[in-house]
Design a protein around this motif. Structure first.
Motif, mmCIF file in Angstrom:
data_model
loop_
_atom_site.group_PDB
_atom_site.id
_atom_site.type_symbol
_atom_site.label_atom_id
_atom_site.label_comp_id
_atom_site.label_asym_id
_atom_site.label_seq_id
_atom_site.Cartn_x
_atom_site.Cartn_y
_atom_site.Cartn_z
ATOM 1 N N PRO A 226 0.798 -1.234 0.000
ATOM 2 C CA PRO A 226 0.000 0.000 0.000
ATOM 3 C C PRO A 226 0.823 1.273 0.000
ATOM 4 C CG PRO A 226 -0.141 -1.126 2.129
ATOM 5 C CD PRO A 226 0.510 -2.076 1.185
ATOM 6 N N GLY A 227 2.060 1.217 0.535
ATOM 7 C CA GLY A 227 2.886 2.419 0.536
ATOM 8 C C GLY A 227 3.149 2.948 -0.857
ATOM 9 N N LEU A 228 3.245 2.050 -1.827
ATOM 10 C CA LEU A 228 3.453 2.480 -3.215
ATOM 11 C C LEU A 228 2.267 3.297 -3.705
ATOM 12 C CD1 LEU A 228 4.940 -0.812 -4.713
ATOM 13 C CD2 LEU A 228 6.171 1.332 -4.290
ATOM 14 N N ARG A 229 1.071 2.864 -3.365
ATOM 15 C CA ARG A 229 -0.131 3.592 -3.804
ATOM 16 C C ARG A 229 -0.309 4.877 -3.007
ATOM 17 N NH1 ARG A 229 -4.645 -1.158 -3.772
ATOM 18 N NH2 ARG A 229 -4.163 -0.958 -1.559
ATOM 19 N N TRP A 230 -0.024 4.813 -1.695
ATOM 20 C CA TRP A 230 -0.194 6.007 -0.857
ATOM 21 C C TRP A 230 0.758 7.123 -1.265
ATOM 22 C CZ3 TRP A 230 -0.133 2.835 4.315
ATOM 23 C CH2 TRP A 230 -1.359 2.170 4.456
ATOM 24 N N ALA A 231 1.888 6.783 -1.865
ATOM 25 C CA ALA A 231 2.816 7.814 -2.317
ATOM 26 C C ALA A 231 2.254 8.596 -3.497
ATOM 27 C CB ALA A 231 4.149 7.187 -2.716
ATOM 28 N N LEU A 232 1.245 8.032 -4.155
ATOM 29 C CA LEU A 232 0.641 8.687 -5.317
ATOM 30 C C LEU A 232 -0.675 9.356 -4.947
ATOM 31 C CD1 LEU A 232 1.327 5.872 -7.927
ATOM 32 C CD2 LEU A 232 2.723 7.898 -7.451
ATOM 33 N N TYR A 233 -1.537 8.622 -4.270
ATOM 34 C CA TYR A 233 -2.819 9.165 -3.818
ATOM 35 C C TYR A 233 -3.026 8.754 -2.363
ATOM 36 C CZ TYR A 233 -3.964 10.040 -8.728
ATOM 37 O OH TYR A 233 -3.952 10.494 -10.015
ATOM 38 N N GLY A 234 -3.807 9.509 -1.627
ATOM 39 C CA GLY A 234 -4.043 9.224 -0.222
ATOM 40 C C GLY A 234 -4.986 8.059 -0.014
ATOM 41 N N PRO A 235 -5.267 7.711 1.249
ATOM 42 C CA PRO A 235 -6.070 6.518 1.535
ATOM 43 C C PRO A 235 -7.492 6.578 1.014
ATOM 44 C CG PRO A 235 -5.643 7.789 3.539
ATOM 45 C CD PRO A 235 -4.766 8.355 2.469
ATOM 46 N N PHE A 236 -8.130 7.748 1.025
ATOM 47 C CA PHE A 236 -9.498 7.827 0.515
ATOM 48 C C PHE A 236 -9.539 7.682 -1.005
ATOM 49 C CE2 PHE A 236 -10.185 10.115 4.611
ATOM 50 C CZ PHE A 236 -11.165 9.270 5.124
ATOM 51 N N ALA A 237 -8.646 8.399 -1.685
ATOM 52 C CA ALA A 237 -8.607 8.293 -3.145
ATOM 53 C C ALA A 237 -8.225 6.877 -3.573
ATOM 54 C CB ALA A 237 -7.617 9.308 -3.724
ATOM 55 N N THR A 238 -7.315 6.246 -2.822
ATOM 56 C CA THR A 238 -6.919 4.871 -3.142
ATOM 57 C C THR A 238 -8.096 3.923 -2.994
ATOM 58 O OG1 THR A 238 -4.620 5.246 -2.501
ATOM 59 C CG2 THR A 238 -5.390 2.980 -2.463
ATOM 60 N N GLN A 239 -8.873 4.083 -1.932
ATOM 61 C CA GLN A 239 -10.080 3.264 -1.771
ATOM 62 C C GLN A 239 -11.068 3.514 -2.898
ATOM 63 O OE1 GLN A 239 -11.519 3.918 2.359
ATOM 64 N NE2 GLN A 239 -11.428 1.679 2.488
ATOM 65 N N HIS A 240 -11.193 4.777 -3.287
ATOM 66 C CA HIS A 240 -12.136 5.120 -4.361
ATOM 67 C C HIS A 240 -11.738 4.432 -5.660
ATOM 68 C CE1 HIS A 240 -15.305 7.488 -6.170
ATOM 69 N NE2 HIS A 240 -14.455 7.998 -7.058
ATOM 70 N N LEU A 241 -10.441 4.433 -5.965
ATOM 71 C CA LEU A 241 -9.968 3.776 -7.180
ATOM 72 C C LEU A 241 -10.135 2.266 -7.095
ATOM 73 C CD1 LEU A 241 -6.695 5.816 -7.853
ATOM 74 C CD2 LEU A 241 -8.876 6.008 -9.060
ATOM 75 N N SER A 242 -10.062 1.714 -5.888
ATOM 76 C CA SER A 242 -10.210 0.260 -5.712
ATOM 77 C C SER A 242 -11.641 -0.199 -5.941
ATOM 78 C CB SER A 242 -9.776 -0.148 -4.295
ATOM 79 O OG SER A 242 -8.420 0.138 -4.079
ATOM 80 N N GLY A 243 -12.593 0.720 -5.871
ATOM 81 C CA GLY A 243 -13.998 0.345 -5.971
ATOM 82 C C GLY A 243 -14.536 0.239 -7.379
ATOM 83 N N GLY A 244 -13.661 0.494 -8.380
ATOM 84 C CA GLY A 244 -14.140 0.432 -9.764
ATOM 85 C C GLY A 244 -15.188 1.489 -10.027
ATOM 86 N N PRO A 245 -16.157 1.199 -10.889
ATOM 87 C CA PRO A 245 -17.181 2.204 -11.223
ATOM 88 C C PRO A 245 -17.967 2.681 -10.007
ATOM 89 C CG PRO A 245 -17.228 0.393 -12.787
ATOM 90 C CD PRO A 245 -16.298 -0.025 -11.685
ATOM 91 N N GLY A 246 -18.090 1.818 -8.988
ATOM 92 C CA GLY A 246 -18.843 2.195 -7.795
ATOM 93 C C GLY A 246 -18.053 3.019 -6.810
ATOM 94 N N GLY A 247 -16.748 3.126 -7.026
ATOM 95 C CA GLY A 247 -15.907 3.959 -6.181
ATOM 96 C C GLY A 247 -15.893 3.546 -4.726
ATOM 97 N N ILE A 248 -15.633 4.506 -3.866
ATOM 98 C CA ILE A 248 -15.493 4.208 -2.448
ATOM 99 C C ILE A 248 -16.810 3.742 -1.830
ATOM 100 C CG2 ILE A 248 -15.955 6.553 -1.588
ATOM 101 C CD1 ILE A 248 -13.604 6.109 0.396
#
Length: 348
Positions: A226-248
């Motif tokens: 997760p540190g690799l992703r957190w260096a690009l976007y924060g935890p909320f944005a990362t969760q949003h991207l993980s949710g696909g079309p439905g987002g966070i």
């Protein structure tokens, strides 16, 4: 119109403390063409300061070093450093008694239109701003992250007597210096980002104490995951991207219920002498054979490359500097612990 010095009108900065954090502030400010007076009474302060600033200035990108380099001077007295300053940055150790002495002296000597800011990593501004008998309303925390000449984040925290205009001015001033400021709307020990780190450290220490993983495993789990992703976007944005079309919303709907069980099972370790020895020994083993100066140099080079990549990719979103909705900037949750001058506190 703001009662404080406009960001573009700042030409001279006073830094109190020539330790790691103070030196990094001096590096950043002089690289941006600002004259800097650093106050530190230590006999070897000037040699350490100039050596550090010379080394760190080479790490800065061309956009910060392409113009005039500001003059750097070292003085022994806080009042002398701040007397002609347009911005004051305190970067002393985390000791409340010394912090109060520094701010009392700075408040008595600095012009009333000059912000008095502290780099404290955990002390609240209300715990020391009442030592200022002239203009406590211009006192606040501006907490950077290590190494502050490279890492852009800075947390802006007003105290119970800080006026909203001072917080607005600090947001604009540090953005002008290339930082990415976030506005903290309540005083909390450790501010926000250190509290987020502390939450992760608490579980990491507990997992090591229980023998679930080693220190090296924890570092690999974060740095290669997760540190690799957190260096690009924060935890909320990362969760949003993980949710696909439905987002966070989709993530919370499907992972929210099991996450409650994870929260309930998180550890609350005691930092016993035995656990401290275990963590230190495992960390020493994991880092064995590595030159820490060389590791730090590689880290800083990687930070520069990552920041350049984020900027080139458009993954670079500093907080805006406009007044935020919500609690008044000067409202406080109450006074916290304390601070001081010289080597500087812990800025993880």
């Amino acid at each position: 119109m703001s009662p404080y010095v406009a960001p573009g009108a700042i030409t001279r900065v006073a830094v109190v403390g020539a330790g790691a954090i103070g030196a990094a502030w001096a590096t950043l400010a002089t690289a941006r063409g600002l004259d800097v007076a650093v106050a530190d009474p230590a006999p070897d302060a000037e040699e350490r300061l100039r050596s550090t600033v010379d080394r760190q200035r080479e790490q800065l990108p061309p956009r910060e070093t392409g113009g005039r380099t500001g003059d750097l001077t070292l003085v022994r007295d806080v009042a002398e450093a701040v007397r002609d300053a347009d911005l004051v940055i305190e970067a002393g150790p985390e000791r409340l008694d010394v912090k109060r002495e520094i701010f009392a002296a700075a408040d008595a000597a600095a012009r009333p239109d000059v912000l008095l800011t502290s780099s404290s990593s955990g002390l609240t501004p209300s715990s020391f701003q009442d030592a200022c008998t002239h203009h406590p309303e211009r006192v606040l925390v501006a907490h950077p992250f290590n190494p502050p000449h490279l890492v852009p984040l800075i947390e802006i925290v007003g105290g119970s007597r800080t006026d909203a205009a001072a917080v607005d001015a600090a947001m604009a001033t540090f953005a002008h210096l290339g930082k990415h400021p976030i506005r903290i709307n309540a005083e909390l020990p450790g501010h926000v980002t250190n509290r987020l780190q502390a939450a992760l450290w608490r579980e990491a220490y507990d997992l090591v104490a229980r023998g679930v993983v080693t220190v090296a495993d924890v570092d690999t789990a974060i740095a290669s995951g997760p540190g690799l992703r957190w260096a690009l976007y924060g935890p909320f944005a990362t969760q949003h991207l993980s949710g696909g079309p439905g987002g966070i919303g989709h993530v919370l709907e499907h992972l929210g219920p099991p996450m409650l069980d994870w929260w309930a099972d998180l550890g609350q370790p005691e930092l016993t002498p035995e656990l401290c020895r275990t963590i230190a020994a495992q960390t020493d083993d994991a880092m064995a054979g590595q030159d820490l100066d060389e590791v730090t140099r590689r880290r800083d080079e990687a930070l520069q490359a990552l920041l350049a990549l984020k900027a080139a990719s458009g993954i670079d979103a500093p907080a805006d500097t406009h007044p935020a909705a919500g609690p008044a900037a000067g409202s406080a949750a109450g006074p916290g612990p304390g601070s001081a001058a010289g080597q500087g506190g812990s800025h993880a």
